[in-house]
Write a protein that holds these residues in place. Structure first.
Motif, PDB file in Angstrom:
ATOM      1  N   GLY A 380       0.857  -1.184   0.000  1.00 28.17           N
ATOM      2  CA  GLY A 380       0.000   0.000   0.000  1.00 28.17           C
ATOM      3  C   GLY A 380       0.891   1.230   0.000  1.00 28.17           C
ATOM      4  O   GLY A 380       1.638   1.452  -0.948  1.00 28.17           O
ATOM      5  N   SER A 381       0.860   1.984   1.090  1.00 32.06           N
ATOM      6  CA  SER A 381       1.726   3.161   1.219  1.00 32.06           C
ATOM      7  C   SER A 381       3.185   2.748   1.039  1.00 32.06           C
ATOM      8  O   SER A 381       3.611   1.739   1.582  1.00 32.06           O
ATOM      9  N   ARG A 382       3.915   3.545   0.284  1.00 31.94           N
ATOM     10  CA  ARG A 382       5.344   3.232   0.124  1.00 31.94           C
ATOM     11  C   ARG A 382       6.084   4.477  -0.347  1.00 31.94           C
ATOM     12  O   ARG A 382       5.508   5.372  -0.948  1.00 31.94           O
ATOM     13  N   PRO A 383       7.394   4.519  -0.072  1.00 33.18           N
ATOM     14  CA  PRO A 383       8.170   5.733  -0.323  1.00 33.18           C
ATOM     15  C   PRO A 383       8.584   5.888  -1.786  1.00 33.18           C
ATOM     16  O   PRO A 383       8.418   4.969  -2.589  1.00 33.18           O
TER      17      PRO A 383
ATOM     18  N   GLY B 170       4.985  -1.434   5.111  1.00 35.29           N
ATOM     19  CA  GLY B 170       3.802  -0.678   5.527  1.00 35.29           C
ATOM     20  C   GLY B 170       2.703  -1.577   6.063  1.00 35.29           C
ATOM     21  O   GLY B 170       2.862  -2.799   6.149  1.00 35.29           O
ATOM     22  N   GLY B 171       1.588  -0.955   6.413  1.00 36.44           N
ATOM     23  CA  GLY B 171       0.481  -1.649   7.045  1.00 36.44           C
ATOM     24  C   GLY B 171      -0.120  -2.756   6.193  1.00 36.44           C
ATOM     25  O   GLY B 171      -0.584  -3.771   6.721  1.00 36.44           O
ATOM     26  N   THR B 172      -0.107  -2.573   4.883  1.00 34.57           N
ATOM     27  CA  THR B 172      -0.661  -3.613   4.017  1.00 34.57           C
ATOM     28  C   THR B 172       0.129  -4.906   4.180  1.00 34.57           C
ATOM     29  O   THR B 172      -0.458  -5.971   4.399  1.00 34.57           O
ATOM     30  N   VAL B 173       1.436  -4.811   4.072  1.00 38.35           N
ATOM     31  CA  VAL B 173       2.262  -6.015   4.223  1.00 38.35           C
ATOM     32  C   VAL B 173       2.121  -6.579   5.642  1.00 38.35           C
ATOM     33  O   VAL B 173       2.113  -7.794   5.847  1.00 38.35           O
ATOM     34  N   ALA B 174       1.954  -5.700   6.620  1.00 38.85           N
ATOM     35  CA  ALA B 174       1.762  -6.159   8.003  1.00 38.85           C
ATOM     36  C   ALA B 174       0.465  -6.968   8.120  1.00 38.85           C
ATOM     37  O   ALA B 174       0.451  -8.059   8.710  1.00 38.85           O
ATOM     38  N   GLY B 343       7.480   4.151   5.097  1.00 37.62           N
ATOM     39  CA  GLY B 343       8.145   2.862   4.914  1.00 37.62           C
ATOM     40  C   GLY B 343       8.410   2.092   6.189  1.00 37.62           C
ATOM     41  O   GLY B 343       9.308   1.251   6.220  1.00 37.62           O
ATOM     42  N   ALA B 344       7.608   2.348   7.252  1.00 34.37           N
ATOM     43  CA  ALA B 344       7.885   1.677   8.530  1.00 34.37           C
ATOM     44  C   ALA B 344       6.610   1.080   9.133  1.00 34.37           C
ATOM     45  O   ALA B 344       6.011   1.652  10.035  1.00 34.37           O
TER      46      ALA B 344
END
Lengths: 550, 550
Positions: A380-383, B170-174, B343-344
């Motif tokens: 999703g969100s990414r840099p 990010g939250g998606t991968v989490a 990115g965290a």
């Protein structure tokens, strides 16, 4: 706390958001050192001699978030001692064990710019010009692989609702994205069936009448592929590992035979994965033949060129990857041999509409018809890491990469020759790209093993191997601990055993020559150091020499 | 090219790896500006007035990687004009539409340090002290949620082959990682069955005798969950969306009824996902009740606290997330309200051995018994972002976060009051955390709609809504283009319609008040600007006023 004290703490706190680091502050000084002499900074700050991990852990034992705020300078001081000092000097020219390298200086200020801009590439609303930039980088990489016409890129590069690929944090996510898309394309909506994305794998298999899905790949395929099979619900056992021929490339004939057998069991081959630069030996599968087989089987053809892909930038050596232009999807990591910092993987799709199989929408984000890149990515969100790839492509250019890649490949060939002509070393796999494997084998042992091989004396070879494995591990570990240079290790079955028909997996040194600052002298020195360390071994070496005599 | 020329190009090229940017170079000057005054740099460099995307794209049309290298300074100049100028000023205090914020200054030099060190967290061999540091951050976040004993963290935080969670981009991968693990734990090895990881979903379902798997979540759940269901082979339709009660929280009674129905169809509920901070309205599901239901159903309980999770750092407001400590896994994004750059993401597991269900090994990397973090992550190679979270936790501290979070939540309450007491505005959802939604509705229209609601005149409400949607979109778009301030928009069914029993989805403004630099004055100004823009609308506003009269 009184109201006034509370107000004061709050104001102090807001200053970290509004007042820049003073030029003389600890952190500013550190930063200046990094900017002015990164190599020097790393050489001075990272300690050479390895500290045991359990000791390092002592500095990271506290499990509670500290209550009181800490001064930035105190934190910076502490991190220099506990973190930086015990990091790995991945850009050292003598650190030739992994796919890390020195970085071009300009990526440092540009990374800072990227962080300061803090764009989120999931959506144009939070990225704006970064989205066209990322689409351009994907377009350039697509062109590097597929060389389509100008009209093609004019039509597709910035077209809403399609994408020529996806940026990812790394090659693993790129491989997952490619095979996820392939799976969804295979089990797509059809008649009453709304597609696997909507209805799941089981209904998909039932609708299409398959017993199961399989993915075929060389036994040298990256472990991310079995991770992918797990994640996608296919199961690791359905990653069918095909043996390699003597040159560590997948045996396409055996793959074809396996495909037939799977067909008989009504197991659909969902994809063939070609490896362009195996992680262990750096070899490239016969991509053209794999493409032909994929056509025969009417299945997806993915090429995992996570690190080999950069070699496409060399006109001189890109022929080694011939056939890649027939792949349906390709993984390339820019943070490997493209000299971009960690976190820049890409998957490129031949067909711009291919990724529609994984498209997602949401009301507040990723509206239909938009050019948002987030609707076709796993993340999703990414840099805005694409910026650093963009910068390298522009600043280094094709001509620059030509030199970097060619030097790197030729340095590997030089090192291979050096190993062959240095006493007590045995080259295990020849470099096809810039990766090779070798081991330390005393001359007498080499001769004794050759004899055993000629005699077909497997038992004796196994005895030698067990001892050599111990010796190789000893040398590799000690060398790492000494901190002057570093090679990695892996276990493979050396080529010269292939004819024996048994798997004589051996521990070997593994070297990747991607760092432009690695010199011939450094490579010579690595062998000198390893020879010294080997001579200090009191356990395996004496036994080896003894065994060679009998 | 002659040999001498080739040598010269090569030397020129190597300089980008060895010679730092000169202090007076274009890029150094840009960097200095960023370091000294980030806000000023962004304000001056990012253009205020929006340029159409198609025009921005013109600067990113070229599809071929340029042949000739480019000077760093030329590239930097170009990027200032084409990229930076048309980026989004995500840290502007008046940019309150997404979950971005001003960043603390110290993250800039630290990011540079992270890039310069270029560690790869997949494996200790390429990360060393970064691995214990990452484990500590995961431990601290675990403690923040679960508050286990000191002995617990002593046993597990640095223990080989287990992990208290995983860092992700990010939250998606989490979320994917959490539900992947839950799926694999459910369909684990048993008797002849070797587990879903090895044998796949179909065999897993067959072995355990389930017709299918399902995941239950509020209709306000993040779209990454349906992406997860697609990826894992479960299918988006098996993400069972449960309606919310009037307060935008999931209706647990309805969820229980649905669970019973699924059970009757022999569909196993694999997981319940509680949302702690919905993306659209910022509400928190009744986590305690969900935990109880998950126990009843004997299924996994995951909490998606991607942005709400940061509120655990506030002693004053953490009660809002009560029940989260009963979750089996929790997603938290540090790049949202923890003030870390993009990115965290993190997933935290209650049970340290839980992630073993997705464990992977490979010969050359991730050996068994090692403390490598890469064996329990979806991603492979990845950067040391944990350092920036570590820095924020230490430098801001619990006390600092207490202030930041409380201010943010209280600012949202202030803005809600302001909206309610300002003419022509309607608060659509009350802020529970720091997110709220509202819209511009002329006073006369508000009254007419109230009457229509009392009359149960759905048709008339729909007419109003259609026009209001147009007006809201017009205002939001124009406001964004003007570049002074930014709110986002989404579509939800306002609470005051819930009793009507029909879904009257409406477009609303969405505001996230995470930026510590956003002042009350800025919020007042946002309403002034929106009022001005609304008055300029010549299409929807006249029709609305006309309709209100009839």
């Amino acid at each position: 706390m009184t109201a006034r004290q509370a107000k004061a703490s709050e104001e102090a706190l807001l200053r970290i958001f509004t007042i820049p680091e003073a030029p003389g502050s600890t952190l500013s000084v550190i930063e200046q050192n990094i900017s002015q002499n990164l190599m020097g900074f790393l050489q001075e700050s990272v300690v050479a001699v390895e500290k045991p991990l359990t000791e390092i852990e002592r500095d990271f034992q506290e499990h509670q978030i500290p209550a009181a705020p800490k001064f930035v300078s105190d934190y910076a001081d502490e991190m220099m001692k506990t973190l930086v000092a015990h990091s790995v000097h991945t850009s050292a020219p003598s650190f030739i064990g992994h796919m890390t390298s020195a970085l071009p200086y300009f990526v440092l200020p540009l990374s800072k710019m990227m962080v300061g801009l803090n764009q989120n590439l999931v959506k144009i609303e939070t990225s704006k010009a970064f989205t066209p930039l990322e689409r351009q980088v994907l377009g350039m990489m697509h062109h590097l692989i597929y060389d389509e016409s100008e009209a093609f890129y004019k039509s597709w590069m910035h077209s809403a609702n399609v994408s020529l690929g996806a940026f990812c944090s790394g090659g693993t996510v790129a491989n997952i994205t490619a095979l996820w898309t392939a799976r969804n394309q295979l089990l797509k909506a059809d008649g009453d069936f709304k597609g696997i994305a909507a209805q799941g794998l089981m209904k998909g298999l039932r609708h299409y009448g398959y017993n199961d899905l399989a993915i075929m790949v060389s036994e040298r395929g990256h472990y991310s592929l079995s991770k992918t099979a797990d994640l996608l619900g296919i199961g690791r056992e359905n990653i069918i590992q095909i043996p390699t021929t003597n040159d560590n490339r997948v045996d396409v004939d055996k793959m074809r035979i396996t495909a037939k057998a799977l067909e008989r069991d009504n197991i659909k081959v969902m994809a063939i994965v070609g490896v362009a630069g195996t992680t262990e030996t750096g070899n490239i599968d016969p991509l053209d033949k794999l493409a032909t087989l994929a056509e025969e089987l009417n299945c997806h053809f993915h090429v995992d060129a996570a690190w080999g892909g950069a070699s496409l930038l060399s006109k001189k050596y890109r022929h080694l990857l011939k056939g890649i232009e027939r792949a349906d999807s390709v993984t390339i990591d820019a943070h490997k041999q493209m000299y971009v910092p960690m976190g820049a993987g890409m998957v490129i799709f031949k067909d711009p509409t291919f990724a529609n199989a994984i498209k997602h929408h949401a009301e507040y984000i990723l509206r239909k018809g938009s050019k948002d890149l987030g609707s076709q990515t796993l993340e999703g969100s990414r840099p805005g890491m694409a910026m650093l790839v963009h910068a390298c492509l522009q600043i280094i250019g094709r001509d620059g990469y030509e030199i970097l890649i060619n030097n790197s490949l030729e340095k590997a060939r030089y090192f291979a020759e050096l190993i062959k002509t240095t006493d007590n070393f045995e080259l295990v796999s020849e470099p096809e790209l810039c990766l090779l494997t070798y081991r330390y084998v005393p001359q007498a042992v080499q001769e004794a093993m050759q004899q055993a091989r000629a005699d077909g004396d497997i038992e004796r070879l196994l005895q030698f191997n067990r001892l050599l494995d111990g010796l190789t591990k000893f040398v590799q570990k000690r060398q790492r601990e000494q901190g002057t240079s570093f090679v990695s290790r892996t276990r493979i079955n050396p080529e010269n055993n292939h004819d024996l028909g048994v798997d004589l997996k051996s521990v070997v040194f593994r070297v990747v020559l991607a760092n432009p600052l690695t010199t011939d002298e450094i490579l010579q020195q690595v062998l000198v150091e390893q020879t010294q360390i080997a001579s200090q071994d009191k356990k395996f070496l004496p036994q080896l020499l003894e065994l060679a005599k009998t």
